[in-house]
Design an enzyme around this catalytic site. Sequence first.
Site, PDB file in Angstrom:
ATOM      1  N   VAL A  44       0.931  -1.274   0.044  1.00 29.79           N
ATOM      2  CA  VAL A  44       0.087   0.068  -0.010  1.00 29.79           C
ATOM      3  C   VAL A  44       0.902   1.177   0.146  1.00 29.79           C
ATOM      4  O   VAL A  44       0.553   2.201  -0.677  1.00 29.79           O
ATOM      5  CB  VAL A  44      -0.908   0.108   1.149  1.00 29.79           C
ATOM      6  CG1 VAL A  44      -1.696   1.276   1.151  1.00 29.79           C
ATOM      7  CG2 VAL A  44      -2.011  -1.396   1.057  1.00 29.79           C
ATOM      8  N   CYS A  45       1.922   1.267   0.622  1.00 30.50           N
ATOM      9  CA  CYS A  45       2.837   2.455   0.881  1.00 30.50           C
ATOM     10  C   CYS A  45       3.445   2.750  -0.329  1.00 30.50           C
ATOM     11  O   CYS A  45       3.623   3.983  -0.978  1.00 30.50           O
ATOM     12  CB  CYS A  45       3.864   2.115   2.159  1.00 30.50           C
ATOM     13  SG  CYS A  45       3.063   2.240   3.557  1.00 30.50           S
ATOM     14  N   THR A  46       3.690   1.845  -1.261  1.00 31.66           N
ATOM     15  CA  THR A  46       4.423   1.752  -2.611  1.00 31.66           C
ATOM     16  C   THR A  46       3.434   2.594  -3.526  1.00 31.66           C
ATOM     17  O   THR A  46       4.018   3.576  -4.231  1.00 31.66           O
ATOM     18  CB  THR A  46       4.813   0.805  -3.038  1.00 31.66           C
ATOM     19  OG1 THR A  46       6.002  -0.198  -2.166  1.00 31.66           O
ATOM     20  CG2 THR A  46       5.755   0.633  -4.260  1.00 31.66           C
TER      21      THR A  46
END
Length: 216
Positions: A44-46
């Site tokens: 998700v962070c990517t």
Amino acid sequence: MSLRINAVVPDFEAETSHGPIRFHDWIGDSWAILFSHPKDFTPVCTTEFGAVATLSEEWKKRGTKVIGVSVDGVEDHKRWGDDIKTVSGSDVDFPIIADDGLTVSKLYDMLPEDAYLPDGRTPADSATVRSVFIIGPDKQLKLSMTYPMTVGRNFAEILRALDALQATAKHGVATPADWTVGQDVIIPPSVSDEDAKQKFGDYETVLPYLRKTTLK
């Protein structure tokens, strides 16, 4: 105590993927967005870092600097940038703070004072490090929001909120629900009808306490 709206945000020194910074000096006379993540190389962070990178020109148009923070080191941040570009097609042209000592995470009340990173940690060990702080040129906190690990942030909404914050700061107005640039704004109840007419010209009285006008 958690950070409150209009409080001066904590200053700090940190290593980043673009070199060392002192946060208040780095902000300078700009608006700033500090957004945090529990760990590099997570799915998700990517996608979120990719969204921020893709909006590079939009941040610049608004005189706004963006900076990420993740509880990994500088070299990991730099390597992660290649993955972010693969996903988004955009270079990561903003710094990422190396908060492996949790200094920033604790200063900004994203993790408790007794938090630590165990050996073999997972993103769950720093799960609350997943927040957004919009900061004005006066170094005061203007808006904050925190998401769970499973829900990707809507950076179009963050951009919309930034537009609203800048409009209200510049013109002394408020914005209604779902407001976007170009739509009518709200004249605060503290402004008399006479002063509203002088300052804004024509306006619409929807209710005695709800008056709308268009910014010229």
